[in-house]
Design a protein around this motif. Structure first.
Motif, PDB file in Angstrom:
ATOM      1  N   LYS A  13       2.810  -6.630  16.399  1.00 41.73           N
ATOM      2  CA  LYS A  13       3.311  -5.977  17.599  1.00 41.73           C
ATOM      3  C   LYS A  13       3.027  -6.854  18.812  1.00 41.73           C
ATOM      4  CE  LYS A  13       4.710  -2.153  15.699  1.00 41.73           C
ATOM      5  NZ  LYS A  13       6.134  -1.730  15.758  1.00 41.73           N
ATOM      6  N   ARG A  14       3.785  -6.585  19.847  1.00 41.08           N
ATOM      7  CA  ARG A  14       3.602  -7.354  21.081  1.00 41.08           C
ATOM      8  C   ARG A  14       2.631  -6.634  22.021  1.00 41.08           C
ATOM      9  NH1 ARG A  14       6.695 -11.594  21.262  1.00 41.08           N
ATOM     10  NH2 ARG A  14       8.677 -11.662  20.149  1.00 41.08           N
ATOM     11  N   THR A  15       1.966  -7.410  22.826  1.00 40.06           N
ATOM     12  CA  THR A  15       1.070  -6.860  23.852  1.00 40.06           C
ATOM     13  C   THR A  15       1.827  -5.853  24.713  1.00 40.06           C
ATOM     14  OG1 THR A  15      -0.185  -8.925  23.903  1.00 40.06           O
ATOM     15  CG2 THR A  15      -0.440  -7.447  25.779  1.00 40.06           C
ATOM     16  N   GLY A  16       1.197  -4.690  24.932  1.00 36.48           N
ATOM     17  CA  GLY A  16       1.802  -3.666  25.765  1.00 36.48           C
ATOM     18  C   GLY A  16       2.625  -2.642  24.995  1.00 36.48           C
ATOM     19  N   GLU A  17       2.953  -2.918  23.752  1.00 33.56           N
ATOM     20  CA  GLU A  17       3.725  -1.960  22.951  1.00 33.56           C
ATOM     21  C   GLU A  17       2.868  -0.759  22.585  1.00 33.56           C
ATOM     22  OE1 GLU A  17       5.824  -4.853  19.924  1.00 33.56           O
ATOM     23  OE2 GLU A  17       6.666  -2.835  19.759  1.00 33.56           O
ATOM     24  N   LYS A  18       3.523   0.375  22.365  1.00 37.55           N
ATOM     25  CA  LYS A  18       2.851   1.562  21.818  1.00 37.55           C
ATOM     26  C   LYS A  18       2.952   1.476  20.308  1.00 37.55           C
ATOM     27  CE  LYS A  18       2.481   6.532  22.642  1.00 37.55           C
ATOM     28  NZ  LYS A  18       2.949   7.649  23.486  1.00 37.55           N
ATOM     29  N   VAL A  19       1.817   1.620  19.641  1.00 38.09           N
ATOM     30  CA  VAL A  19       1.768   1.426  18.193  1.00 38.09           C
ATOM     31  C   VAL A  19       1.263   2.697  17.526  1.00 38.09           C
ATOM     32  CG1 VAL A  19       0.795   0.030  16.322  1.00 38.09           C
ATOM     33  CG2 VAL A  19       1.256  -1.028  18.557  1.00 38.09           C
ATOM     34  N   PHE A  20       1.937   3.074  16.460  1.00 34.18           N
ATOM     35  CA  PHE A  20       1.530   4.242  15.673  1.00 34.18           C
ATOM     36  C   PHE A  20       1.130   3.781  14.278  1.00 34.18           C
ATOM     37  CE2 PHE A  20       2.928   7.745  18.365  1.00 34.18           C
ATOM     38  CZ  PHE A  20       3.838   7.117  19.210  1.00 34.18           C
ATOM     39  N   LEU A  21      -0.076   4.159  13.865  1.00 32.07           N
ATOM     40  CA  LEU A  21      -0.505   3.941  12.490  1.00 32.07           C
ATOM     41  C   LEU A  21      -0.648   5.309  11.846  1.00 32.07           C
ATOM     42  CD1 LEU A  21      -3.255   1.186  12.929  1.00 32.07           C
ATOM     43  CD2 LEU A  21      -0.803   0.914  12.649  1.00 32.07           C
ATOM     44  N   GLU A  22       0.047   5.466  10.700  1.00 31.73           N
ATOM     45  CA  GLU A  22       0.069   6.772  10.052  1.00 31.73           C
ATOM     46  C   GLU A  22      -0.766   6.756   8.781  1.00 31.73           C
ATOM     47  OE1 GLU A  22       2.893   8.258  12.852  1.00 31.73           O
ATOM     48  OE2 GLU A  22       1.675   9.290  11.366  1.00 31.73           O
ATOM     49  N   CYS A  23      -1.397   7.889   8.532  1.00 32.59           N
ATOM     50  CA  CYS A  23      -2.209   8.039   7.324  1.00 32.59           C
ATOM     51  C   CYS A  23      -1.940   9.419   6.726  1.00 32.59           C
ATOM     52  CB  CYS A  23      -3.694   7.906   7.672  1.00 32.59           C
ATOM     53  SG  CYS A  23      -4.818   8.182   6.289  1.00 32.59           S
ATOM     54  N   VAL A  24      -1.649   9.453   5.438  1.00 29.08           N
ATOM     55  CA  VAL A  24      -1.377  10.714   4.760  1.00 29.08           C
ATOM     56  C   VAL A  24      -2.252  10.814   3.522  1.00 29.08           C
ATOM     57  CG1 VAL A  24       0.380  12.088   3.576  1.00 29.08           C
ATOM     58  CG2 VAL A  24       1.015  10.716   5.564  1.00 29.08           C
ATOM     59  N   GLN A  25      -2.870  11.991   3.326  1.00 26.98           N
ATOM     60  CA  GLN A  25      -3.662  12.219   2.118  1.00 26.98           C
ATOM     61  C   GLN A  25      -3.119  13.449   1.384  1.00 26.98           C
ATOM     62  OE1 GLN A  25      -5.928  15.036   1.887  1.00 26.98           O
ATOM     63  NE2 GLN A  25      -6.061  15.655   4.055  1.00 26.98           N
ATOM     64  N   ASP A  26      -3.266  13.406   0.056  1.00 22.62           N
ATOM     65  CA  ASP A  26      -2.690  14.488  -0.749  1.00 22.62           C
ATOM     66  C   ASP A  26      -3.756  15.315  -1.460  1.00 22.62           C
ATOM     67  OD1 ASP A  26      -1.586  12.412  -3.585  1.00 22.62           O
ATOM     68  OD2 ASP A  26      -3.556  12.776  -2.705  1.00 22.62           O
ATOM     69  N   MET A  27      -4.970  15.324  -0.907  1.00 21.88           N
ATOM     70  CA  MET A  27      -6.080  16.002  -1.578  1.00 21.88           C
ATOM     71  C   MET A  27      -6.538  17.256  -0.842  1.00 21.88           C
ATOM     72  SD  MET A  27      -8.073  12.508  -2.442  1.00 21.88           S
ATOM     73  CE  MET A  27      -7.552  11.863  -0.858  1.00 21.88           C
ATOM     74  N   ASP A  28      -5.809  17.653   0.180  1.00 25.43           N
ATOM     75  CA  ASP A  28      -6.158  18.850   0.949  1.00 25.43           C
ATOM     76  C   ASP A  28      -7.533  18.714   1.620  1.00 25.43           C
ATOM     77  OD1 ASP A  28      -6.560  22.410   0.486  1.00 25.43           O
ATOM     78  OD2 ASP A  28      -5.234  21.357   1.871  1.00 25.43           O
ATOM     79  N   HIS A  29      -7.901  17.491   1.976  1.00 24.89           N
ATOM     80  CA  HIS A  29      -9.188  17.262   2.631  1.00 24.89           C
ATOM     81  C   HIS A  29      -9.161  17.720   4.082  1.00 24.89           C
ATOM     82  CE1 HIS A  29     -10.617  13.879  -0.285  1.00 24.89           C
ATOM     83  NE2 HIS A  29     -10.833  15.093  -0.758  1.00 24.89           N
ATOM     84  N   GLU A  30     -10.294  18.279   4.524  1.00 24.90           N
ATOM     85  CA  GLU A  30     -10.388  18.699   5.922  1.00 24.90           C
ATOM     86  C   GLU A  30     -10.635  17.496   6.844  1.00 24.90           C
ATOM     87  OE1 GLU A  30     -11.857  21.899   3.197  1.00 24.90           O
ATOM     88  OE2 GLU A  30     -12.480  19.832   3.539  1.00 24.90           O
ATOM     89  N   ASN A  31     -11.510  16.587   6.381  1.00 18.42           N
ATOM     90  CA  ASN A  31     -11.919  15.473   7.234  1.00 18.42           C
ATOM     91  C   ASN A  31     -11.037  14.257   7.046  1.00 18.42           C
ATOM     92  OD1 ASN A  31     -14.232  16.898   8.055  1.00 18.42           O
ATOM     93  ND2 ASN A  31     -15.436  16.079   6.378  1.00 18.42           N
ATOM     94  N   MET A  32     -10.671  13.628   8.160  1.00 23.23           N
ATOM     95  CA  MET A  32      -9.981  12.351   8.102  1.00 23.23           C
ATOM     96  C   MET A  32     -10.567  11.428   9.162  1.00 23.23           C
ATOM     97  SD  MET A  32      -6.036  13.404   7.214  1.00 23.23           S
ATOM     98  CE  MET A  32      -5.592  11.744   6.651  1.00 23.23           C
ATOM     99  N   PHE A  33     -10.546  10.131   8.878  1.00 17.72           N
ATOM    100  CA  PHE A  33     -11.230   9.142   9.717  1.00 17.72           C
ATOM    101  C   PHE A  33     -10.347   7.910   9.913  1.00 17.72           C
ATOM    102  CE2 PHE A  33     -15.361  11.168   8.987  1.00 17.72           C
ATOM    103  CZ  PHE A  33     -15.170  11.779   7.759  1.00 17.72           C
ATOM    104  N   TRP A  34     -10.491   7.301  11.077  1.00 15.27           N
ATOM    105  CA  TRP A  34      -9.914   5.985  11.331  1.00 15.27           C
ATOM    106  C   TRP A  34     -11.030   5.008  11.687  1.00 15.27           C
ATOM    107  CZ3 TRP A  34      -5.523   3.804  10.153  1.00 15.27           C
ATOM    108  CH2 TRP A  34      -4.370   4.579  10.005  1.00 15.27           C
ATOM    109  N   TYR A  35     -11.022   3.851  10.983  1.00 11.40           N
ATOM    110  CA  TYR A  35     -11.977   2.770  11.247  1.00 11.40           C
ATOM    111  C   TYR A  35     -11.209   1.495  11.540  1.00 11.40           C
ATOM    112  CZ  TYR A  35     -15.297   5.775   8.720  1.00 11.40           C
ATOM    113  OH  TYR A  35     -16.084   6.823   8.311  1.00 11.40           O
ATOM    114  N   ARG A  36     -11.878   0.616  12.251  1.00 18.33           N
ATOM    115  CA  ARG A  36     -11.387  -0.749  12.295  1.00 18.33           C
ATOM    116  C   ARG A  36     -12.469  -1.662  11.721  1.00 18.33           C
ATOM    117  NH1 ARG A  36     -10.362  -3.387  18.138  1.00 18.33           N
ATOM    118  NH2 ARG A  36     -10.670  -5.317  16.960  1.00 18.33           N
TER     119      ARG A  36
END
Lengths: 114, 111
Positions: A13-36
């Protein structure tokens, strides 16, 4: 057998762009996390969510936001991408309650901001 | 604030030798995880430890948990080259629903 799916493996992506990262889980989990993950710095928690529409800041939330409109989906948003957000992004999910205790990771998204 | 410390950060060991990776954490936890990561790949779950005294083994890897000392160990027996990877511990605190990682230990097994 896929449990946690991230929308892209590689993204440029280019500097200044709006970026979407999507994550989908199929285990019916309550907790979800994003790390770098950056070399020498381990996994740093950006945001997490313990329920639909709930979100909590992690250790490095600056420059990021998240959205959890449905239980299975947790989105990470970079409002205005910058070069210092070039990194590997990892999504994870686990149960908050119940007997299943595994925490699963997606395959990761390597984001490059130019 | 929960802190999770791993040591060593880097470990070079010969095939056939034994060694232990340590994971210390600063507050009470509900679960402790060990993961393996190969270069350029995501994290693969190795063990989940739930209670004091828990011990789990898979092949040449054995993990244990001492909740009183807030310490988990990952013991490697008779290392082989295939075990070369980075190993992470992670602590889950149920009250905060937070999963916090250690810094990782890069293991290199040489012939």
């Amino acid at each position: 057998d896929v449990k946690v799916t991230q929308s892209s493996r590689y993204l440029v992506k280019r500097t200044g762009e709006k970026v979407f990262l999507e994550c989908v889980q199929d285990m019916d989990h309550e907790n979800m996390f994003w790390y770098r993950q950056d070399p020498g710095l381990g996994l740093r928690l950006i945001y997490f969510s313990y329920d639909v529409k709930m979100k909590e800041k992690g250790d490095i939330p600056e420059g990021y936001s998240v959205s959890r409109e449905k239980k299975e989906r947790f989105s990470l948003i970079l409002e205005s991408a910058s070069t210092n957000q070039t990194s590997m992004y990892l999504c994870a999910s686990t149960t908050r309650l119940g007997v299943s205790t595994e925490a699963f990771f997606g395959q990761g998204t390597r984001l490059t901001v130019v | 604030e929960l802190k999770v410390e791993q040591n060593p950060l880097f470990l070079s060991m010969q095939e056939g030798k034994n060694y232990t990776i340590y994971c210390n954490y600063s507050t009470t936890s509900d679960r402790l995880y060990w993961y393996r990561q190969d270069p350029g790949k995501s994290l693969e779950s190795l063990f989940v430890l739930l209670s004091n005294g828990a011990v789990k083994q898979e092949g040449r890897l054995m993990a244990s948990l001492d909740t009183k000392a807030r310490l988990s160990t990952l013991h490697i027996t008779a290392a082989v080259h295939d075990l070369s990877a980075t190993y992470f511990c992670a602590v889950y605190t149920g009250t905060a629903s937070k999963l916090t990682f250690g810094t990782g230990t890069r293991l290199q097994v040489t012939l």
